[in-house]
Write a protein that holds these residues in place. Structure first.
Motif, short mmCIF file in Angstrom:
data_model
loop_
_atom_site.label_atom_id
_atom_site.label_comp_id
_atom_site.label_asym_id
_atom_site.label_seq_id
_atom_site.Cartn_x
_atom_site.Cartn_y
_atom_site.Cartn_z
N SER A 99 27.29 8.59 -25.62
CA SER A 99 28.52 8.17 -24.97
C SER A 99 28.93 6.79 -25.48
N GLN A 100 30.22 6.64 -25.75
CA GLN A 100 30.72 5.34 -26.18
C GLN A 100 31.15 4.47 -25.00
N THR A 101 31.24 5.05 -23.80
CA THR A 101 31.77 4.31 -22.65
C THR A 101 30.74 3.97 -21.58
N GLU A 102 29.59 4.66 -21.57
CA GLU A 102 28.54 4.39 -20.59
C GLU A 102 27.20 4.74 -21.22
N LEU A 103 26.12 4.26 -20.63
CA LEU A 103 24.80 4.57 -21.18
C LEU A 103 24.43 5.98 -20.74
N GLY A 104 24.87 6.94 -21.54
CA GLY A 104 24.64 8.36 -21.27
C GLY A 104 23.87 8.97 -22.41
N LEU A 105 22.75 9.57 -22.08
CA LEU A 105 21.86 10.13 -23.09
C LEU A 105 21.94 11.65 -23.10
N LEU A 106 21.91 12.23 -24.28
CA LEU A 106 21.61 13.64 -24.44
C LEU A 106 20.10 13.72 -24.43
N MET A 107 19.53 14.46 -23.48
CA MET A 107 18.08 14.48 -23.33
C MET A 107 17.55 15.88 -23.55
N ILE A 108 16.59 15.98 -24.46
CA ILE A 108 15.84 17.22 -24.69
C ILE A 108 14.40 16.87 -24.35
N LEU A 109 13.88 17.47 -23.29
CA LEU A 109 12.60 17.04 -22.75
C LEU A 109 11.74 18.25 -22.40
N HIS A 110 10.49 18.19 -22.78
CA HIS A 110 9.53 19.23 -22.44
C HIS A 110 8.37 18.58 -21.69
N PHE A 111 8.10 19.09 -20.49
CA PHE A 111 6.91 18.68 -19.76
C PHE A 111 5.80 19.62 -20.20
N VAL A 112 4.79 19.08 -20.88
CA VAL A 112 3.68 19.86 -21.42
C VAL A 112 2.46 19.56 -20.54
N PHE A 113 1.99 20.57 -19.80
CA PHE A 113 0.90 20.35 -18.87
C PHE A 113 -0.44 20.65 -19.53
N THR A 114 -1.45 19.83 -19.19
CA THR A 114 -2.76 19.93 -19.83
C THR A 114 -3.91 20.09 -18.84
N GLU A 115 -3.60 20.22 -17.56
CA GLU A 115 -4.66 20.26 -16.56
C GLU A 115 -4.60 21.51 -15.68
N ARG A 116 -5.75 21.89 -15.18
CA ARG A 116 -5.97 22.97 -14.22
C ARG A 116 -5.19 24.24 -14.58
N GLU A 117 -4.64 24.92 -13.57
CA GLU A 117 -4.00 26.21 -13.80
C GLU A 117 -2.71 26.10 -14.61
N TYR A 118 -2.16 24.90 -14.73
CA TYR A 118 -0.94 24.70 -15.50
C TYR A 118 -1.20 24.38 -16.97
N ASN A 119 -2.46 24.25 -17.37
CA ASN A 119 -2.81 23.90 -18.75
C ASN A 119 -2.15 24.87 -19.72
N GLY A 120 -1.38 24.32 -20.66
CA GLY A 120 -0.70 25.12 -21.66
C GLY A 120 0.70 25.55 -21.27
N SER A 121 1.09 25.34 -20.02
CA SER A 121 2.43 25.71 -19.58
C SER A 121 3.40 24.55 -19.82
N THR A 122 4.68 24.88 -19.99
CA THR A 122 5.70 23.86 -20.22
C THR A 122 6.93 24.13 -19.35
N ILE A 123 7.68 23.06 -19.10
CA ILE A 123 9.00 23.14 -18.49
C ILE A 123 9.96 22.45 -19.44
#
Length: 136
Positions: free
Chosen positions: A56-80
């Protein structure tokens, strides 16, 4: 962002980025720990990996590409996976969950991002994300 072993680094910028109040044209990649509490000494349960671009040229606006990569317990290997607009100075930023893998395969929903703490001088920040998944 600065100091020894930063977890977010700038990888590109446009010619006008240095004169832009919104850092328009800059791009960062990140690999930040996800902890159970807002403290780096808390248990690490995964990593937030992705990229942001100041779009954005008018405000601090980010295009965000984000992956939550889990490494613990039953969520190990899962992503959001999150893809959306992040208005940095809003108290709460809502971004869509566009998918996932493992236990979060076909995930849909939204994430709310909040700034927990920010050191403007160093660029270091602690962010809080609450993710709401709608199950099919």
């Amino acid at each position: 962002m600065y100091g020894y072993n930063p977890t977010s680094v700038e990888v590109a910028e446009a010619a006008q980025t240095n004169t832009s109040k919104t850092y328009f044209g800059s791009m960062f990649v990140m690999d930040c720990p996800i902890t159970t509490l807002p403290n780096i000494s808390s248990n690490i349960i995964g990593y937030a990996q992705g990229m942001t671009a100041s779009a954005s040229q008018t405000e601090l606006g980010l295009l965000m590409i984000l992956h939550f990569v889990f490494t613990e317990r039953e969520y190990n290997g899962s992503t959001i996976s999150i893809l959306g607009r992040n208005l940095v100075f809003e108290n709460v930023r809502e971004m869509p969950v566009v998918g996932g893998s493992g236990l979060f395969r076909f995930a849909r929903g939204y994430a709310e991002g909040k700034t927990y703490s920010l050191d403007v001088k160093s660029g270091n920040a602690t962010l809080e994300y609450n993710v709401f998944i709608l199950h099919p």
